[in-house]
Design an enzyme around this catalytic site. Structure first.
Site, mmCIF file in Angstrom:
data_model
loop_
_atom_site.group_PDB
_atom_site.id
_atom_site.type_symbol
_atom_site.label_atom_id
_atom_site.label_comp_id
_atom_site.label_asym_id
_atom_site.label_seq_id
_atom_site.Cartn_x
_atom_site.Cartn_y
_atom_site.Cartn_z
ATOM 1 N N GLY A 47 3.046 4.159 -4.035
ATOM 2 C CA GLY A 47 2.687 4.560 -5.398
ATOM 3 C C GLY A 47 2.409 3.295 -6.170
ATOM 4 C CD GLU A 48 0.541 0.440 -9.349
ATOM 5 O OE1 GLU A 48 -0.325 1.020 -8.675
ATOM 6 O OE2 GLU A 48 0.690 -0.802 -9.334
ATOM 7 C CB SER A 49 5.808 -1.587 -6.913
ATOM 8 O OG SER A 49 4.857 -2.534 -7.357
ATOM 9 C CB CYS A 79 2.684 1.204 0.382
ATOM 10 S SG CYS A 79 1.215 0.368 -0.224
ATOM 11 N NE ARG A 106 2.549 -5.034 -7.532
ATOM 12 C CZ ARG A 106 2.416 -4.638 -8.792
ATOM 13 N NH1 ARG A 106 2.841 -5.402 -9.776
ATOM 14 N NH2 ARG A 106 1.853 -3.494 -9.060
ATOM 15 C CB ILE A 135 -3.716 2.840 -0.140
ATOM 16 C CG1 ILE A 135 -4.133 3.861 0.922
ATOM 17 C CG2 ILE A 135 -4.399 3.133 -1.481
ATOM 18 C CD1 ILE A 135 -3.620 5.275 0.655
ATOM 19 N NE ARG A 136 -4.255 0.893 -5.530
ATOM 20 C CZ ARG A 136 -3.197 1.117 -6.298
ATOM 21 N NH1 ARG A 136 -2.784 0.191 -7.134
ATOM 22 N NH2 ARG A 136 -2.567 2.246 -6.255
ATOM 23 C CG HIS A 172 0.532 4.771 2.512
ATOM 24 N ND1 HIS A 172 1.312 5.226 1.474
ATOM 25 C CD2 HIS A 172 -0.159 3.724 2.027
ATOM 26 C CE1 HIS A 172 1.106 4.483 0.403
ATOM 27 N NE2 HIS A 172 0.214 3.565 0.707
ATOM 28 C CD GLU A 174 3.407 7.722 3.183
ATOM 29 O OE1 GLU A 174 3.801 7.092 4.188
ATOM 30 O OE2 GLU A 174 2.997 7.166 2.150
HETATM 31 N N1 GLN Z 1 -0.537 -1.767 -5.065
HETATM 32 C C1 GLN Z 1 0.607 -0.949 -5.298
HETATM 33 C C2 GLN Z 1 1.708 -1.725 -6.006
HETATM 34 O O1 GLN Z 1 1.585 -2.889 -6.186
HETATM 35 C C3 GLN Z 1 1.128 -0.349 -4.004
HETATM 36 C C4 GLN Z 1 0.084 0.573 -3.417
HETATM 37 C C5 GLN Z 1 0.619 1.681 -2.602
HETATM 38 O O2 GLN Z 1 1.813 2.001 -2.605
HETATM 39 N N2 GLN Z 1 -0.272 2.382 -1.935
HETATM 40 O O3 GLN Z 1 2.684 -1.159 -6.388
#
Ligand code: GLN
Length: 192
Positions: A47-49, A79, A106, A135-136, A172, A174
């Site tokens: 997600g977004e940390s 992630c 990150r 993903i990112r 990921h 999942e």
């Molecule tokens: N780029 C996100 C972060 O810095 C992590 C991306 C992800 O969990 N798919 O939190």
């Protein structure tokens, strides 16, 4: 049977729960500190940390999660979850929990458009490569002597690792049909 908690504040927690249920494991969403009493293991999803760390503080989960993980609760960060568990990150935010001896960068593989899939070799899962979805994604820049690498990606170093009861994957599992990483995590829970 052990109940696996999935931190459900933000990110792709529903996908983890769905995959766990398909392999017959009881999984539950963790939002409040009371939820932590029902579980024997924890997954911190992608997600977004920064958001996940902020919400963990807002929901008073941080101290309790720290305590449980230090006491040995099997914990897996995927992630963003890997960023949350790190000892240190290259950026100023978020402030990670410091539960695994790794330094993490990150968005180490580029922006969202640069998301990709790669077949990676993960010896603990057997010979068949694992379809890793990035993903990112973050990368591990440095790790301490007690951290065991589980997988590498050519030119990018270690992308999955374990330190005792704590495991991280930059990608990921999942989001795939391959259940082997979740099954491996379960083996950490049952102590086999
Ligand atoms: N780029 C996100 C972060 O810095 C992590 C991306 C992800 O969990 N798919 O939190």
């Amino acid at each position: 049977m052990a109940v696996i908690g999935v931190l459900a504040l933000q990110g792709d927690f529903a996908e983890h729960i769905k995959l766990l249920e398909t392999i017959g494991v009881e999984a539950t969403e963790v939002r409040l500190s009371d939820d932590l009493r029902k579980i024997q293991a924890l997954i911190i999803p992608g997600g977004e940390s920064t958001t996940i760390v902020q919400l963990m503080d807002a929901f008073d989960l941080t101290a309790e999660i720290n305590r449980l993980v230090k006491e040995g609760m099997p914990t897996w960060g995927t992630c963003a979850g890997m960023i949350v568990l790190a000892r240190e990150i290259t950026e100023d935010r978020p402030k990670p929990l410091g539960l695994m001896d790794i330094r993490v960068r990150r968005n180490a593989f580029g922006r969202q458009v640069d998301s990709f899939e790669a077949d990676v070799s993960v010896p603990v899962l057997g010979e068949k490569p694992f379809p890793a979805v990035f993903i990112r994604a973050p990368a591990i820049e440095e790790m301490g002597p007690d951290v065991e690498p589980l997988a590498n990606l050519n030119g990018h170093g270690v992308i999955a690792a374990r330190q005792g009861n704590v495991m991280v994957t930059a990608f990921h599992p999942e989001l795939t049909q391959d259940q082997r990483f979740h099954a491996y995590f379960l083996s950490m829970v049952s102590g086999s």
